[in-house]
Design an enzyme around this catalytic site. Sequence first.
Site, PDB file in Angstrom:
ATOM      1  N   ASP A   1      52.276  54.144  55.506  1.00 51.25           N
ATOM      2  CA  ASP A   1      52.702  53.522  54.246  1.00 51.25           C
ATOM      3  C   ASP A   1      54.223  53.458  54.180  1.00 51.25           C
ATOM      4  OD1 ASP A   1      53.396  56.183  53.685  1.00 51.25           O
ATOM      5  OD2 ASP A   1      51.469  56.536  52.718  1.00 51.25           O
TER       6      ASP A   1
ATOM      7  N   ASP B   1      57.561  53.825  51.515  1.00 53.28           N
ATOM      8  CA  ASP B   1      58.060  54.225  50.202  1.00 53.28           C
ATOM      9  C   ASP B   1      59.372  53.514  49.956  1.00 53.28           C
ATOM     10  OD1 ASP B   1      55.944  56.046  50.002  1.00 53.28           O
ATOM     11  OD2 ASP B   1      57.055  57.557  51.114  1.00 53.28           O
TER      12      ASP B   1
ATOM     13  N   ASP C   1      64.076  66.173  52.405  1.00 53.09           N
ATOM     14  CA  ASP C   1      63.896  67.420  53.149  1.00 53.09           C
ATOM     15  C   ASP C   1      64.603  67.418  54.505  1.00 53.09           C
ATOM     16  OD1 ASP C   1      61.991  65.578  54.019  1.00 53.09           O
ATOM     17  OD2 ASP C   1      60.254  66.847  53.635  1.00 53.09           O
TER      18      ASP C   1
HETATM   19  P1  ATP Z   1      54.036  60.802  56.184  1.00 57.52           P
HETATM   20  O1  ATP Z   1      54.095  59.980  57.401  1.00 57.52           O
HETATM   21  O2  ATP Z   1      53.236  62.016  56.370  1.00 57.52           O
HETATM   22  O3  ATP Z   1      53.707  60.043  54.920  1.00 57.52           O
HETATM   23  P2  ATP Z   1      56.609  61.016  54.956  1.00 57.52           P
HETATM   24  O4  ATP Z   1      57.917  61.442  55.545  1.00 57.52           O
HETATM   25  O5  ATP Z   1      56.503  59.630  54.455  1.00 57.52           O
HETATM   26  O6  ATP Z   1      55.521  61.351  56.025  1.00 57.52           O
HETATM   27  P3  ATP Z   1      55.824  61.827  52.333  1.00 57.52           P
HETATM   28  O7  ATP Z   1      55.157  63.096  51.938  1.00 57.52           O
HETATM   29  O8  ATP Z   1      55.103  60.556  52.201  1.00 57.52           O
HETATM   30  O9  ATP Z   1      56.294  62.044  53.838  1.00 57.52           O
HETATM   31  O10 ATP Z   1      57.205  61.785  51.526  1.00 57.52           O
HETATM   32  C1  ATP Z   1      58.053  60.662  51.574  1.00 57.52           C
HETATM   33  C2  ATP Z   1      59.502  61.109  51.647  1.00 57.52           C
HETATM   34  O11 ATP Z   1      59.858  61.839  50.474  1.00 57.52           O
HETATM   35  C3  ATP Z   1      59.837  62.053  52.807  1.00 57.52           C
HETATM   36  O12 ATP Z   1      60.122  61.336  53.982  1.00 57.52           O
HETATM   37  C4  ATP Z   1      61.027  62.804  52.276  1.00 57.52           C
HETATM   38  O13 ATP Z   1      62.203  62.035  52.415  1.00 57.52           O
HETATM   39  C5  ATP Z   1      60.714  62.919  50.796  1.00 57.52           C
HETATM   40  N1  ATP Z   1      60.010  64.170  50.467  1.00 57.52           N
HETATM   41  C6  ATP Z   1      58.676  64.347  50.381  1.00 57.52           C
HETATM   42  N2  ATP Z   1      58.355  65.604  50.052  1.00 57.52           N
HETATM   43  C7  ATP Z   1      59.520  66.258  49.930  1.00 57.52           C
HETATM   44  C8  ATP Z   1      59.865  67.597  49.588  1.00 57.52           C
HETATM   45  N3  ATP Z   1      58.928  68.512  49.345  1.00 57.52           N
HETATM   46  N4  ATP Z   1      61.189  67.900  49.535  1.00 57.52           N
HETATM   47  C9  ATP Z   1      62.142  66.984  49.775  1.00 57.52           C
HETATM   48  N5  ATP Z   1      61.870  65.723  50.113  1.00 57.52           N
HETATM   49  C10 ATP Z   1      60.595  65.343  50.181  1.00 57.52           C
HETATM   50 MG    MG Z   2      54.841  58.712  53.391  1.00 57.76          MG
END
Ligand code: ATP
Ligand code: MG
Length: 458
Positions: free
Chosen positions: A80, A82, A160
């Site tokens: 996905d 964001d 993060d």
């Molecule tokens: P995935 O491929 O698993 O979706 P992702 O990096 O997109 O990985 P998400 O959980 O969808 O992870 O979160 C989107 C973004 O939001 C992350 O890439 C990060 O930048 C930020 N983020 C998410 N959770 C946290 C957290 N607990 N603390 C700080 N930043 C966060």
């Molecule tokens: Mg994500």
Amino acid sequence: MAAVNIDSRMLNNLISSIKRWRKPASKGPRVIARNDHSISRREISRAALTVMKRLQDAGYQAYIVGGGVRDLMLGGHPKDFDVATDATPEQAKVLFRGARIVGRRFRILHARIGREVIEVTTFRGHHSDGETHEAKQSEHGMLLRDNVYGDLESDAMRRDFTVNALYYTTKGFEIHDYTGGVEDIEKRLIRMIGSPEVRYKEDPVRMLRAVRFAAKLDFTIEGTTEAPLHELAPLLRNIAPARLFDEILKLLMSGHGERTFELLRQYQLWQHLFPDNAAQIEANNAALKLSQQALRNTDQRIRADMRVTPAFLYAALLWPAVSTEQQKLIAKGTPPAPALAQAAQKVTSSQLAHTAIPKRFSIPMREIWDLQQRLPQRGGSRAQRLQEHPRFRAAYDFLLLREESGEIEAGLGKWWTDFQQADDEQRQQMVRKLQRTGSGGRRNRNSRGRRRKPRAEQ
Ligand code: ATP
Ligand code: MG
């Protein structure tokens, strides 16, 4: 007198330019130009592009951020996208029909484009800037709410890991990197932005996320990011069980469960997620093998696009504790069936204190356990009826796993494999043979029981 018409966005912009003016000049991002990176807009979902365009047309900034950019840079296919923007959730909401603001810790907008939902987040700010919006911290330094808005740079600093803080814009098709994420992608490192200790304390789930990304991307956790994990692992106990359950699914059911399990154990995080499993695998090699094999099977099924369920995985992870507890009760004189029920109850409720297990998974989990007790009892019409049980397939797979792990002797699994492949005549012979050798379990006292049409294999 001319009316002064200042809307809240202008006011926000004004406030943030005053703040910028107060802050020491920043170096600004490293900008990776269109020709110097591999991301093409064609790889980004149409819905995400629509969301960005609509925000930009309304005068806001809009970037793709997080896993989408990271995975594209690594040549993967993001699940996905964001979008990050300087529009507040309320300002963005009016641009999308049927959009919803969700979340409390982080308020985000779910913009629906066709069948896709795009998460739109407003740039987060530093907490000291939080005059107008709210941030709240617990006594352990944990962030309970984090809705202080800011600019692109502060947003990058609140994310993060460096590899998760890359911003892609369709304006100029550039990548903006404030934290060295591009370099860390090249070096294959998971590096926390800011002080790892402070950031883990703010949100202990970040410890699990470090491990999740290391396993998923096959990256190394950078030294200072790795160092506090041991010591801070107990902070996981402060996380709500429901959030931990969601996180467990991402950790163990995204195709890299076996490696994730290994890393979680290495960093001593596992014992705070599944304490009963952690105790069992310490003491007993079959328990470790059962857990590893269940995770390996789950990974393989995900890769083959087959259905997986947390019920099966939880059944496997908790079984060694259930079985040990059952044996204890039997030794004290409780008959096997009630002993199993009591053991299941005890282990399940102890797990619930750590990670939630929604009923729709805990019920089938317990059925899988219950059927382990019944699979040896095949006399009369029992085998036929068992095979029609909605949870038979899972229970049979589970039995094979137990045999493979060495918990029980092999043999019963093979019998059930043959039984499923046999025709009616052969099945009757198989059951008769059991009765002759006296190995079919108790005789079925109720052979006139319900006869249902055999259902298709699940
Ligand atoms: P995935 O491929 O698993 O979706 P992702 O990096 O997109 O990985 P998400 O959980 O969808 O992870 O979160 C989107 C973004 O939001 C992350 O890439 C990060 O930048 C930020 N983020 C998410 N959770 C946290 C957290 N607990 N603390 C700080 N930043 C966060
Ligand atoms: Mg994500």
